[in-house]
Design an enzyme around this catalytic site. Sequence first.
Site: not given
Ligand code: SDX
Length: 429
Positions: A307, A364
Amino acid sequence: MSEEAKLTIGDNSWSFPIIEGTEGEKAIDTRRLRNETGYITYDDGYGNTGSCQSSISFIDGEKGILRHRGYGIEDLAANARFLETAYLIIYGELPSQDEYAAFRGLVHDNTQIHVGMENHFDGFPLDSHPMAILAALLNSLGCYYPDLATNDRDQDLENFDTAAPLAISKVRTLAAMTYRMKMGMPFIYPDPKLLYSQNFLHMMFSTPYEKFEASDTVAHALDLFLLLHADHEQNCSTSTVRMVASGGANLFASVSAGVSALWGPLHGGANMAVIRMLESIHKDGDDGSRFIEAAKRKEARLMGFGHRVYKNFDPRAKILGEACTRVLDELGMNDPLLDIAHRLEQAALEDRYFIERRLYPNVDFYSGILLKAIGIPVEMYTVLFAIGRLPGWLANWREVASVGDGRIHRPRQIYTGSTKRDYVALEER
Ligand code: SDX
């Protein structure tokens, strides 16, 4: 003297005021930055940028706190209903008994849609995604209620108390009709005797010859799901609603844009992706460990994890995880996907890769299992998220429309394209 931020670039220095919110979070007020320095800020993804001041919801991502108008999500989940929480989020106070009765009455009176809207469903291909249909039909409500969608900000604000409960009521009917259309089943008209969630399930699952009566367990689980999704500060879809509202667009057009933003798999579309991920793990006979390793190699993403704001647990995920166990027990169901989800959560919480990146289950992760338990088809999961989030989008539309100066949102950019060049005639290229 109030705190100031000092900026020094070369031989020049400037001071900018510090803004502090009621929960102590602080911001550098850069509204004069470009005029005074010629510089803009750059913050791709807005992770460090406050786009507005809002009094609707507060999140402390470090402590796993979510409050709506000061009330903790745990408190509301344990004691309130979805429509009561919707009223709180929109109007800022818990409704009195009379206010609640009046609000529910408006929702109740608006369940049926204009019969002309039924024709839209004949035009959509059967394999249309429900979110595409919902975005289109929510916007089209403005065609059937033009007095509530004039794009005259003062008039639309004056009619908000009529438009908001109408939207909250009809979004449920439109969603159920979308499902019926895709299943090739006749539309089921609402039953005025049923409560909000029960009526939705009735419109989804009743047949012309047999009425679907949701058990209290199922109806309450759906009500809890909707309540937990009701608002969440400036997430992607809510910020989209505010962006569209800032141009003076009516609330139907604004929340329709919110539906489109929510659809993405990184946002609300994640609840569908979580179930498909769990089903794929189950089908592969994986106990989750192979998938975790793939995620660490960045060959897969653990959907429902991570998140932008919560860098500790998402309080909604905890409540939903407990609700999944309770509802499955009460329904006498045993879903292997829940066992896989628990194993994934446990494995990730103990794995350095996820710990270092502060990745925890988000709203989720368990919501799809709960919806599956109460019989909602996967393709409708993000639609259910939209139904839940509608009160938050309406409250944010109202907040934007109520602000006196009502400036349109128009961010700047850092241009990285070609610098000035002259046209070359076609025959010379
Ligand atoms: C919602 O904003 C809100 O409030 C949203 C929400 C709401 O109520 O409206 O809470 C609802 O959208 C919840 C999120 C649902 N999405 C997911 O579950 C999809 C999986 N999650 C990710 O794609 C990610 O965590 C996000 C999109 C939620 C957040 O992305 P960020 O903040 O841009 O984080 P990032 O992509 O920069 O990740 C940082 C690191 C990366 O690794 P490095 O490059 O540092 O090595 O964490 C890793 C990412 O690869 N990472 C994950 C991951 N999420 C981030 N690795 C594996 N699995 C994951 N889910």
